[in-house]
Scaffold this active site. Structure first.
Site, mmCIF file in Angstrom:
data_model
loop_
_atom_site.group_PDB
_atom_site.id
_atom_site.type_symbol
_atom_site.label_atom_id
_atom_site.label_comp_id
_atom_site.label_asym_id
_atom_site.label_seq_id
_atom_site.Cartn_x
_atom_site.Cartn_y
_atom_site.Cartn_z
ATOM 1 N N CYS A 13 84.337 59.756 34.681
ATOM 2 C CA CYS A 13 84.433 58.362 34.236
ATOM 3 C C CYS A 13 84.900 58.309 32.774
ATOM 4 O O CYS A 13 84.572 59.193 31.973
ATOM 5 C CB CYS A 13 83.071 57.690 34.351
ATOM 6 S SG CYS A 13 82.485 57.564 36.046
ATOM 7 N N CYS A 51 76.312 65.465 38.023
ATOM 8 C CA CYS A 51 75.949 64.066 38.250
ATOM 9 C C CYS A 51 74.930 63.936 39.368
ATOM 10 O O CYS A 51 74.399 62.853 39.603
ATOM 11 C CB CYS A 51 77.185 63.252 38.579
ATOM 12 S SG CYS A 51 78.021 63.835 40.059
ATOM 13 N N CYS A 81 72.642 56.127 36.291
ATOM 14 C CA CYS A 81 73.977 55.533 36.471
ATOM 15 C C CYS A 81 74.795 56.373 37.451
ATOM 16 O O CYS A 81 75.412 55.833 38.383
ATOM 17 C CB CYS A 81 74.677 55.426 35.110
ATOM 18 S SG CYS A 81 76.281 54.614 35.188
ATOM 19 N N CYS A 82 74.788 57.697 37.270
ATOM 20 C CA CYS A 82 75.510 58.578 38.208
ATOM 21 C C CYS A 82 74.957 58.412 39.619
ATOM 22 O O CYS A 82 75.704 58.442 40.603
ATOM 23 C CB CYS A 82 75.376 60.041 37.785
ATOM 24 S SG CYS A 82 76.364 60.511 36.361
ATOM 25 N N CYS A 115 82.436 58.712 29.784
ATOM 26 C CA CYS A 115 81.641 59.949 29.801
ATOM 27 C C CYS A 115 82.496 61.206 29.772
ATOM 28 O O CYS A 115 82.016 62.304 30.050
ATOM 29 C CB CYS A 115 80.754 59.971 31.043
ATOM 30 S SG CYS A 115 79.602 58.593 31.112
HETATM 31 FE FE1 SF4 Z 1 77.914 56.330 34.952
HETATM 32 FE FE2 SF4 Z 1 79.015 58.046 33.222
HETATM 33 FE FE3 SF4 Z 1 77.905 58.931 35.517
HETATM 34 FE FE4 SF4 Z 1 80.211 57.549 35.512
HETATM 35 S S1 SF4 Z 1 79.833 59.618 34.639
HETATM 36 S S2 SF4 Z 1 78.546 57.263 36.898
HETATM 37 S S3 SF4 Z 1 79.843 56.048 33.869
HETATM 38 S S4 SF4 Z 1 76.888 57.953 33.776
#
Ligand code: SF4
Length: 261
Positions: free
Chosen positions: A208, A236, A124-125, A211
């Site tokens: 985010c 990330c 996701c990151c 998170c």
């Molecule tokens: Fe995705 Fe969480 Fe990374 Fe944001 S911090 S990009 S929501 S995994």
């Protein structure tokens, strides 16, 4: 305009020269060396706010880049507006993830995939942050970050200037590398720098919304990030490569799946 480039050897020599200098001197070097070819990259954490404030005193028409992951806190959007009002001459460039990649990822793994395992969180990151930043930095020869050596073990050895091999060999400038948290807040108070409102609600590192959470007294500042994970990097992938090849493969796989759908 032709690119302004350094190699590892040259930037190593500059790093030695800049290491004892104050953040303002490092920023001045960055602005004088790269002009409009350098961007301040920020997710609107306090360190980025300090760099912006310092740089704005030297140059008004700065380029400020941020990646909107689509999962920010509402407060972050409001703070973005506040920053624009406070520093009206900056060019704020907001980059977004590729919607096809996000759609395919969510279709395959669900909207809150990050809670399930570290690999999915990093995926996701990768899609929401790492890849858009790669695209954003394609137009620059250098970027300013708010990284500090005291933030986490993975950052302990950063230099004030480095070649960023993960972003096309451009120069990464870390003016606050040798500052500690107290130095940052002292600057904020002394100069009336606007800061993200969630700091006043117990947050110490802001990313985010799903998170990030406030920390408990005595906990490390970055423990509010991905707090459910054990033995995983509090990163990330923007500031240190994390199995990049694997993610590219995964991105291709989910996009292939989406195209075939
Ligand atoms: Fe995705 Fe969480 Fe990374 Fe944001 S911090 S990009 S929501 S995994």
């Amino acid at each position: 305009m032709s690119r302004i480039q350094f190699d590892d050897l040259e930037i190593g020599a500059v790093a030695i020269e800049l290491d004892p200098l104050d953040p303002e001197d490092v920023i001045r070097w960055g602005l004088e060396t790269f002009g409009d070819r350098v961007a301040i990259v920020t997710a609107f954490q306090v360190d980025g706010s300090v760099i912006l404030d310092m740089a704005y005193r030297m140059k008004r028409d700065l380029t400020v880049v941020t990646v909107d992951t689509g999962r920010f806190h509402e407060e972050t959007y409001r703070f973005m507006e506040e920053v624009k009002e406070r520093y009206p001459e900056i060019r704020l460039e907001v980059f977004f993830p590729d919607c096809r990649e996000v759609e395919a990822m969510v279709r395959k793994h669900g909207v809150n995939l990050f809670y399930r395992d570290v690999h999915l969180r990093l995926l996701c990151c990768h899609i929401r942050k790492v890849r858009p930043l790669l695209r954003a930095l394609g137009g620059f020869d250098a970027w300013f970050t708010g990284l500090r050596r005291d933030q986490w073990a993975s950052r302990a050895a950063i230099r004030k200037v480095e070649i960023d091999h993960d972003h096309g060999g451009i120069v990464k400038i870390n003016p606050l590398a040798d500052w500690v948290k107290e130095d940052v807040w002292e600057y904020v108070r002394a100069n009336g720098v606007p800061y993200h409102p969630l700091y006043d609600r117990g947050y110490t590192s802001i990313g985010c919304a799903p998170c990030t959470r406030p920390i408990q007294p005595g906990e490390d500042d970055r423990l509010g990030r991905w707090w459910w994970e054990e033995n995983a990097p509090k990163e990330c992938g923007i500031h240190c490569p994390i199995e990049t090849g694997g993610f590219e493969h995964e991105v291709e796989a989910i996009l292939g799946l989406a195209h075939g759908a």
